[in-house]
Design a protein around this motif. Structure first.
Motif, short mmCIF file in Angstrom:
data_model
loop_
_atom_site.label_atom_id
_atom_site.label_comp_id
_atom_site.label_asym_id
_atom_site.label_seq_id
_atom_site.Cartn_x
_atom_site.Cartn_y
_atom_site.Cartn_z
N UNK A 124 -72.12 -16.93 -76.82
CA UNK A 124 -71.21 -18.04 -76.51
C UNK A 124 -69.99 -18.00 -77.43
N UNK A 125 -70.25 -17.69 -78.71
CA UNK A 125 -69.14 -17.59 -79.69
C UNK A 125 -68.15 -16.52 -79.29
N UNK A 126 -68.66 -15.36 -78.87
CA UNK A 126 -67.80 -14.26 -78.44
C UNK A 126 -67.01 -14.62 -77.19
N UNK A 127 -67.65 -15.28 -76.24
CA UNK A 127 -66.99 -15.68 -74.99
C UNK A 127 -65.84 -16.64 -75.28
N UNK A 128 -66.10 -17.64 -76.12
CA UNK A 128 -65.06 -18.61 -76.48
C UNK A 128 -63.93 -17.94 -77.27
N UNK A 129 -64.31 -16.97 -78.15
CA UNK A 129 -63.31 -16.26 -78.94
C UNK A 129 -62.35 -15.47 -78.06
N UNK A 130 -62.89 -14.74 -77.09
CA UNK A 130 -62.05 -13.96 -76.16
C UNK A 130 -61.17 -14.87 -75.31
N UNK A 131 -61.72 -16.02 -74.92
CA UNK A 131 -60.97 -16.98 -74.11
C UNK A 131 -59.77 -17.51 -74.89
N UNK A 132 -60.00 -17.80 -76.19
CA UNK A 132 -58.90 -18.33 -77.02
C UNK A 132 -57.84 -17.26 -77.26
#
Length: 281
Positions: free
Chosen positions: A259-267
């Motif tokens: 989830x952290x990686x997904x949110x990071x890429x989204x940002x």
């Protein structure tokens, strides 16, 4: 400074998750072990009575089937959990009596295993059943248990009572609630320091992975060392509560990191789009 505080908070979560594991696993460890001991005793008595009645030895295959059937039954463990709480109450408060009745549960187990015995042409008579049930007669069991509790209670020193009170608190819901609340506070502070809503996921992922691996390894090592020694003395010990906690934390750490990686890429995409618009403007 922010990085140092975040690091300290992450260490704090590692410590708190470790303590929470002790609180969650202690009761489970005792219950699994007690459950195994009771079921082993029932199995031995069942086999003994049948062999005395039929004058023949029960095959290893039948014994294995009986063991499997007993292990799949959760009624004894649930009963143990109930009496576990009552026993702690008797030992740490003014309450003096403990009323135990496991006859109904044992009778259910006998009936379930009677089907297995019938598959192999072995029939339990009513006298056989009564003989097994007599071994766990409620009145006799209550008398024996309460005599032992009274003896134990009278011999408990002030220091031991403090330890029991502490253990009761440590494994209680209040303590678990306090630990979880402090973990949540650590997460909120990390969010404020990182100035985003998902940055804490990395720190939680790291903390839960470390504690999860420690518990998984510990359960395996302790299981290898203690269980083999215990079995030699006819005692059954289960480390499943320790390993389950470890596996759950490892699973949570993996989910949190994804989830952290997904949110990071989204940002990152949002930042790139924002910069592109500024350049174009």
């Amino acid at each position: 400074m922010k990085k140092l505080i975040t690091f300290i908070l992450t260490l704090g979560m590692i410590f708190l998750l470790g303590i929470l594991g002790v609180s969650l696993s202690a009761k489970g460890l005792l219950m699994d072990t007690a459950d195994g001991l009771v079921k082993n005793e029932i199995k031995n008595n069942l086999v003994k009575v049948v062999e005395e009645s039929t004058k023949e030895s029960i095959s290893h295959e039948v014994v294995e089937k009986i063991e499997k059937e007993l292990n799949n039954n959760t009624s004894i463990k649930k009963l143990m959990e109930k009496y576990y709480d009552e026993l702690l109450e008797v030992l740490t408060t003014e309450k003096n009596e403990l009323s135990i009745d496991i006859q109904k549960e044992v009778e259910t187990l006998i009936n379930e295993n009677e089907v297995i015995l019938k598959e192999y042409g072995i029939t339990l008579s009513e006298s056989d059943k009564n003989q097994i049930l007599d071994l766990v007669s409620s009145d006799e069991l209550n008398k024996t248990v309460n005599e032992n509790i009274k003896e134990m209670k009278n011999s408990i020193s002030g220091e031991a009572k403090i330890v029991l009170d502490g253990y009761r608190f440590l494994t209680g819901d209040t303590f678990k609630g306090i630990i979880i609340s402090i973990v949540v506070v650590c997460i909120i502070i990390i969010c404020l320091l990182k100035k985003n809503y998902y940055g804490w996921l990395f720190n939680f992922s790291l903390a839960s992975f470390i504690v999860g691996v420690i518990y998984s390894v510990l359960s395996f090592v302790i299981g290898m060392i203690i269980t083999s020694v215990a079995q030699e003395n006819g005692i059954q010990l289960s480390m499943s509560s320790l390993s389950h906690y470890g596996y759950i934390l490892i699973a949570l750490s993996i989910i949190s990191f994804i989830i952290y990686k997904v949110f990071g890429k989204r940002e990152e995409k949002l930042e790139v789009n924002s910069e592109t618009k500024v350049v174009e403007g």
